[in-house]
Design a protein around this motif. Structure first.
Motif, PDB file in Angstrom:
ATOM      1  N   LYS A 124       0.885  -1.164   0.000  1.00 27.59           N
ATOM      2  CA  LYS A 124       0.000   0.000   0.000  1.00 27.59           C
ATOM      3  C   LYS A 124       0.923   1.214   0.000  1.00 27.59           C
ATOM      4  CE  LYS A 124      -0.235  -0.437   5.024  1.00 27.59           C
ATOM      5  NZ  LYS A 124      -1.050  -0.466   6.233  1.00 27.59           N
ATOM      6  N   ALA A 125       0.457   2.317  -0.564  1.00 28.37           N
ATOM      7  CA  ALA A 125       1.356   3.458  -0.722  1.00 28.37           C
ATOM      8  C   ALA A 125       0.619   4.781  -0.644  1.00 28.37           C
ATOM      9  CB  ALA A 125       2.102   3.363  -2.058  1.00 28.37           C
ATOM     10  N   GLY A 126       1.326   5.799  -0.168  1.00 28.41           N
ATOM     11  CA  GLY A 126       0.843   7.162  -0.164  1.00 28.41           C
ATOM     12  C   GLY A 126       1.787   8.036  -0.953  1.00 28.41           C
ATOM     13  N   LEU A 127       1.240   8.907  -1.809  1.00 31.51           N
ATOM     14  CA  LEU A 127       2.044   9.805  -2.644  1.00 31.51           C
ATOM     15  C   LEU A 127       1.687  11.252  -2.340  1.00 31.51           C
ATOM     16  CD1 LEU A 127       2.021   8.043  -6.137  1.00 31.51           C
ATOM     17  CD2 LEU A 127       4.070   8.917  -5.005  1.00 31.51           C
ATOM     18  N   HIS A 128       2.713  12.083  -2.176  1.00 27.50           N
ATOM     19  CA  HIS A 128       2.497  13.490  -1.856  1.00 27.50           C
ATOM     20  C   HIS A 128       3.675  14.290  -2.390  1.00 27.50           C
ATOM     21  CE1 HIS A 128       0.873  16.908   0.174  1.00 27.50           C
ATOM     22  NE2 HIS A 128       1.787  16.951   1.140  1.00 27.50           N
ATOM     23  N   VAL A 129       3.517  15.577  -2.500  1.00 23.37           N
ATOM     24  CA  VAL A 129       4.577  16.455  -2.980  1.00 23.37           C
ATOM     25  C   VAL A 129       4.652  17.690  -2.088  1.00 23.37           C
ATOM     26  CG1 VAL A 129       3.067  17.707  -4.578  1.00 23.37           C
ATOM     27  CG2 VAL A 129       5.528  17.620  -5.036  1.00 23.37           C
ATOM     28  N   GLY A 130       5.843  18.223  -1.935  1.00 28.62           N
ATOM     29  CA  GLY A 130       6.014  19.434  -1.129  1.00 28.62           C
ATOM     30  C   GLY A 130       7.477  19.771  -0.968  1.00 28.62           C
ATOM     31  N   LEU A 154      -9.471   3.269   4.215  1.00 33.88           N
ATOM     32  CA  LEU A 154     -10.265   3.604   3.040  1.00 33.88           C
ATOM     33  C   LEU A 154     -10.380   2.427   2.069  1.00 33.88           C
ATOM     34  CD1 LEU A 154      -8.837   7.197   2.420  1.00 33.88           C
ATOM     35  CD2 LEU A 154     -11.040   6.589   3.458  1.00 33.88           C
ATOM     36  N   GLY A 155      -9.658   1.336   2.359  1.00 31.08           N
ATOM     37  CA  GLY A 155      -9.774   0.127   1.548  1.00 31.08           C
ATOM     38  C   GLY A 155      -9.203   0.235   0.152  1.00 31.08           C
ATOM     39  N   VAL A 156      -8.132   1.013  -0.015  1.00 34.92           N
ATOM     40  CA  VAL A 156      -7.485   1.164  -1.322  1.00 34.92           C
ATOM     41  C   VAL A 156      -5.982   0.963  -1.163  1.00 34.92           C
ATOM     42  CG1 VAL A 156      -9.237   2.705  -2.272  1.00 34.92           C
ATOM     43  CG2 VAL A 156      -7.294   3.666  -1.010  1.00 34.92           C
ATOM     44  N   PRO A 157      -5.279   0.475  -2.216  1.00 36.18           N
ATOM     45  CA  PRO A 157      -3.836   0.251  -2.113  1.00 36.18           C
ATOM     46  C   PRO A 157      -3.001   1.509  -2.336  1.00 36.18           C
ATOM     47  CG  PRO A 157      -4.623  -0.530  -4.229  1.00 36.18           C
ATOM     48  CD  PRO A 157      -5.835  -0.095  -3.469  1.00 36.18           C
ATOM     49  N   LEU A 158      -3.577   2.519  -3.006  1.00 35.73           N
ATOM     50  CA  LEU A 158      -2.810   3.717  -3.344  1.00 35.73           C
ATOM     51  C   LEU A 158      -3.628   4.973  -3.078  1.00 35.73           C
ATOM     52  CD1 LEU A 158      -0.299   5.081  -4.690  1.00 35.73           C
ATOM     53  CD2 LEU A 158      -1.507   4.831  -6.877  1.00 35.73           C
ATOM     54  N   LEU A 159      -2.996   5.945  -2.398  1.00 38.41           N
ATOM     55  CA  LEU A 159      -3.619   7.241  -2.147  1.00 38.41           C
ATOM     56  C   LEU A 159      -2.693   8.337  -2.656  1.00 38.41           C
ATOM     57  CD1 LEU A 159      -5.044   6.752   1.466  1.00 38.41           C
ATOM     58  CD2 LEU A 159      -6.375   7.048  -0.647  1.00 38.41           C
TER      59      LEU A 159
END
Length: 363
Positions: A281-287, A321-326
């Motif tokens: 599972k993964a989270g992607l963000h930028v900043g 949230l039941g998803v592999p990627l956000l």
């Protein structure tokens, strides 16, 4: 034929080795001409005529030897010894050098003796005499240990580059981050699903080998999508891109998708070998993140800033949230929406954050 990013990276390494070895050979050439010849020692191809002819012959040989040596090191030695400890890899590299050096010596002397053989004594005696004279010559004493050291230095440099990741060692040498800098970067926190249950099932040692196998298998994907591995934290990988590399060809999203695809195709292998199948599972963000060198007895390049904390919080919402990627709304603003099939999950409250953040996923 279009080369992949990984192949281009390998050929850049070959070019670096070619240029480095050619430069070292030029220094050795000047040493031979200015020092050895002055003291009466013969230098390589000293009978070739004037200095310019000698220089051109050597220059061509240096580039050719460097290129061939670079191909062997990068496409054979480096790939082969990556699966071994540094000490064993170095030892095997030295042994291969010794075998190749002596093999080339035997072949070279065979053709030299064959072209100069006058028939006064048997060919085998002439060949044995030629080899003996070479092995006790100043050229052999200079060449064999010198280039062995050059190879060892090259392998150690490649080992260090592997340790820090592609391009990071160069940043250390150039001092790019000796003074802290602020950079806009994309981060992905990639976490193994159900890691606690898998660890309990496999036991510590087998679970560690399980992680080793996963990280090894996904490496080609990381290289192909220009991902920089910032940290391995247990069963989690923190990955980063500069903005240009991350959004080009949707690398930051493609990285996760290709990892999932690769692991899906390898399910039977993992099930048979470990009795467990890995999913991420993964989270992607930028900043903006501050990046700089820290430490004295162990120096490292470290990122800090709210972007990392927020990315970790985003990833932690995957199970809920039941998803592999956000993907955060901030990063969506950089990506071409016509190439993505996005599903909005609305404004989501993140732990420790006062403001909600719009998150998206890809079905």
């Amino acid at each position: 034929m279009k080369l992949s990013y990984n192949q281009k990276r390998k050929f850049r390494t070959v070019l670096w080795i070619t240029l480095s070895w050619t430069f070292i050979s030029m220094i050795q050439l000047l040493y031979e001409v200015s020092i050895l010849n002055e003291y009466g020692f013969e230098y390589r191809w000293s009978t070739s005529g004037n200095f310019m002819t000698y220089f051109l012959i050597n220059s061509l040989a240096f580039v050719l030897n460097g290129f061939i040596g670079g191909l062997i090191v990068v496409f054979f030695l480096q790939s082969w010894i990556r699966n071994r400890s540094y000490s064993r890899g170095l030892l095997y590299g030295m042994l291969i050098y010794v075998v190749l050096f002596f093999l080339m010596t035997f072949l070279q002397n065979y053709f030299v003796i064959d072209s100069m053989w006058d028939g006064k004594k048997s060919f085998s005696d002439a060949y044995a005499t030629g080899l003996k004279n070479y092995f006790f010559s100043h050229e052999f004493i200079r060449m064999f240990p010198f280039w062995l050291l050059v190879l060892i230095g090259t392998l150690i440099t490649l080992f260090i580059n592997d340790k820090y990741g592609p391009g990071v060692f160069r940043k250390f040498l150039t001092g790019r981050y000796f003074e802290p800098k602020s950079e806009e970067r994309i981060f992905m926190f990639l976490d193994l699903k159900s890691s606690t249950q898998i660890a309990e099932k496999l036991g510590e040692l087998k679970y560690f080998r399980f992680l080793q196998q996963i990280f090894k298998d996904i490496t080609p994907v990381l290289l192909a999508t220009k991902a920089e591995v910032y940290q391995y934290v247990g069963d989690e990988i923190v990955i980063s891109w500069n903005i240009e590399d991350g959004i080009k060809d949707l690398n930051c999203v493609k990285c996760f998708q290709d990892i999932q695809k690769l692991l899906k195709e390898s399910e039977q292998v993992y099930e048979r070998k470990y009795g467990a199948i890995p999913y991420f599972k993964a989270g992607l963000h930028v900043g903006r993140a501050t990046v700089g060198e820290v430490g004295v007895i162990k120096r490292d390049i470290v990122y800090s800033g709210d972007v990392l904390n927020t990315t970790a919080r985003i990833q932690s919402k995957c199970n809920e949230l039941g998803v592999p990627l956000l993907i955060s709304e901030n990063l969506i603003g950089y990506l071409p929406k016509d190439k993505l099939h996005l599903t909005s999950l609305g404004k989501i409250a993140l732990r420790g954050k006062s403001e909600t953040l719009s998150l998206f996923t890809i079905p």
